[in-house]
Design a protein around this motif. Structure first.
Motif, mmCIF file in Angstrom:
data_model
loop_
_atom_site.group_PDB
_atom_site.id
_atom_site.type_symbol
_atom_site.label_atom_id
_atom_site.label_comp_id
_atom_site.label_asym_id
_atom_site.label_seq_id
_atom_site.Cartn_x
_atom_site.Cartn_y
_atom_site.Cartn_z
ATOM 1 N N SER A 3 81.318 -44.121 13.308
ATOM 2 C CA SER A 3 82.374 -45.387 13.755
ATOM 3 C C SER A 3 81.309 -46.115 14.878
ATOM 4 O O SER A 3 81.480 -47.537 14.514
ATOM 5 N N MET A 4 80.240 -45.470 15.288
ATOM 6 C CA MET A 4 79.502 -46.484 16.190
ATOM 7 C C MET A 4 79.061 -46.763 15.015
ATOM 8 O O MET A 4 78.343 -48.342 15.491
ATOM 9 N N SER A 45 86.560 -50.316 24.377
ATOM 10 C CA SER A 45 85.754 -48.902 24.289
ATOM 11 C C SER A 45 85.126 -49.094 25.332
ATOM 12 O O SER A 45 85.662 -49.346 26.839
ATOM 13 N N PHE A 78 86.128 -52.718 19.830
ATOM 14 C CA PHE A 78 84.500 -52.678 20.353
ATOM 15 C C PHE A 78 84.689 -53.245 21.956
ATOM 16 O O PHE A 78 84.539 -52.582 22.882
ATOM 17 N N ASP A 123 82.829 -38.443 23.514
ATOM 18 C CA ASP A 123 82.788 -39.481 22.645
ATOM 19 C C ASP A 123 83.467 -40.243 23.831
ATOM 20 O O ASP A 123 84.160 -40.301 24.344
ATOM 21 N N ALA A 148 83.077 -43.452 24.184
ATOM 22 C CA ALA A 148 84.037 -44.802 23.505
ATOM 23 C C ALA A 148 85.777 -44.170 24.185
ATOM 24 O O ALA A 148 86.016 -45.478 24.044
ATOM 25 N N GLN A 187 81.936 -39.871 14.378
ATOM 26 C CA GLN A 187 81.151 -40.423 15.453
ATOM 27 C C GLN A 187 79.784 -41.367 15.004
ATOM 28 O O GLN A 187 79.918 -42.790 15.394
ATOM 29 N N LEU A 230 78.642 -51.793 15.451
ATOM 30 C CA LEU A 230 77.274 -52.059 15.407
ATOM 31 C C LEU A 230 77.075 -53.201 13.920
ATOM 32 O O LEU A 230 76.365 -54.377 14.557
#
Length: 254
Positions: A129-130, A34, A31, A114, A116, A126, A134
Motif C-alpha cells: 500500500s505504501m 490518510s 492518500f 498502520d 494511515a 502495508q 509513493l
C-alpha cells in the motif's frame, strides 16, 4: 476595498460550496484520507485550493435559503464520497493481495500498526500500500485529482450533484472486480507458496523426522519474500494501469 466587493451572498455561497467539495475530496480520496495527514493540514489545504479554484468558477446564480444550502452542501460531500469509491477500490485490490500473501506466508500474526488507517494490518499489505501511494504520487496522481475537480466544476454545478445510474453501476461493477484483480496480482506468489507446501508435505511423508516448523516454515517465508521482490514490479505496473483506467472512468462519468 476590492476584497469587500467580493463578499456578496452569491460569492459567499459559491465559496462555501466549493470548500465543501474540496472537503469531500480530501476526506475520502486515497492518500488525502490518510491518518498521517493531520486534519488541520487537510482543512488548510482545502481552504487554499478554494482560493485557487474560486476565480475559475463558472457563472451560476446561487441564492439558496438555509434548508436548500444544507442540502446542497450534503450533495457536495456525497460527490467526494462516491467519486472516491472507484479510486479506493483500486487501492483495496493491493490491500487484498497483500493480505492474501501474508496469510499464505503465515505472517497474519505478524501485523503492525498502520498509522494511515489506525488499525492493525499485515506487514506485506502495508508495504504494498505504501509503495503504491509513493508510485501514484511520483506519477502525478494528485495532479490528476485537481484536474478532475477543475473538470467537474464545469460539468457539475455547485450544489446540483445527483448520483446517476451509470455512476452507481460503475461502482458496483468495479467492486465486483476487487477480489478477482487482487487474487490475480497475488496468484504467482500464492502458487509458489502452494507448490512449496506440496513439496514439504512430500518430504515429510518420505522423511518423518523432517521438522516442518523449524526448517520448512522459515524456508517458505524466504521463498515468498524472494518471489515478492521478483513479482512486485509487475504488481505495481498493474496497479498504475488500473489507477489510470479509474480516472478515465471518472472522466467519462462526469
Amino acid at each position: 476595498m476590492e476584497f469587500l466587493t467580493l463578499l456578496t451572498e452569491h460569492n459567499t455561497q459559491g465559496f462555501l460550496l466549493l470548500l465543501l467539495r474540496f472537503a469531500g475530496i480530501f476526506a475520502f480520496f486515497p492518500f488525502f484520507d490518510s491518518g498521517l495527514i493531520p486534519v488541520g493540514i487537510r482543512g488548510a489545504l482545502a481552504f487554499f485550493m478554494c482560493l485557487v479554484f474560486f476565480p475559475i468558477l463558472p457563472e451560476q446564480p446561487l441564492n439558496y435559503d438555509v434548508i436548500h444550502f444544507l442540502i446542497a452542501g450534503t450533495l457536495e460531500l456525497l460527490f467526494g464520497f462516491l467519486t472516491s469509491l472507484i479510486l479506493q477500490i483500486v487501492l483495496s485490490t493491493l490491500t487484498f493481495a497483500g493480505d492474501s500473501i501474508s496469510f499464505a506466508m503465515g505472517l497474519t500474526i505478524a501485523s503492525a500498526y498502520d498509522p494511515a488507517t489506525g488499525s492493525q494490518k499485515p506487514i506485506v499489505g502495508q508495504v504494498l500500500s505504501m509503495l503504491a501511494i509513493l508510485l501514484a504520487l511520483q506519477t502525478n496522481f494528485h495532479h490528476l485529482i485537481f484536474s478532475f475537480i477543475a473538470q467537474s466544476l464545469s460539468q457539475i454545478p455547485l450544489g446540483l450533484f445527483t448520483p446517476n445510474q451509470n455512476l452507481l453501476e460503475s461502482i458496483v461493477y468495479n467492486f465486483s472486480l476487487l477480489f478477482s484483480i487482487g487474487f490475480a496480482m497475488a496468484f504467482p506468489i500464492l502458487g509458489l507458496i502452494l507448490l512449496s507446501d506440496i513439496l514439504f508435505g512430500m518430504i515429510m511423508k518420505t522423511h518423518p523426522q523432517f521438522n516442518l516448523l523449524a526448517i520448512g516454515f522459515p524456508v517458505k517465508i524466504a521463498i515468498a519474500i524472494i518471489a515478492i521482490i521478483v513479482i512486485i514490479p509487475a504488481i505495481m505496473n498493474n496497479f498504475l494501469t488500473y489507477l489510470k483506467s479509474s480516472f478515465e472512468i471518472l472522466e467519462k462519468l462526469f
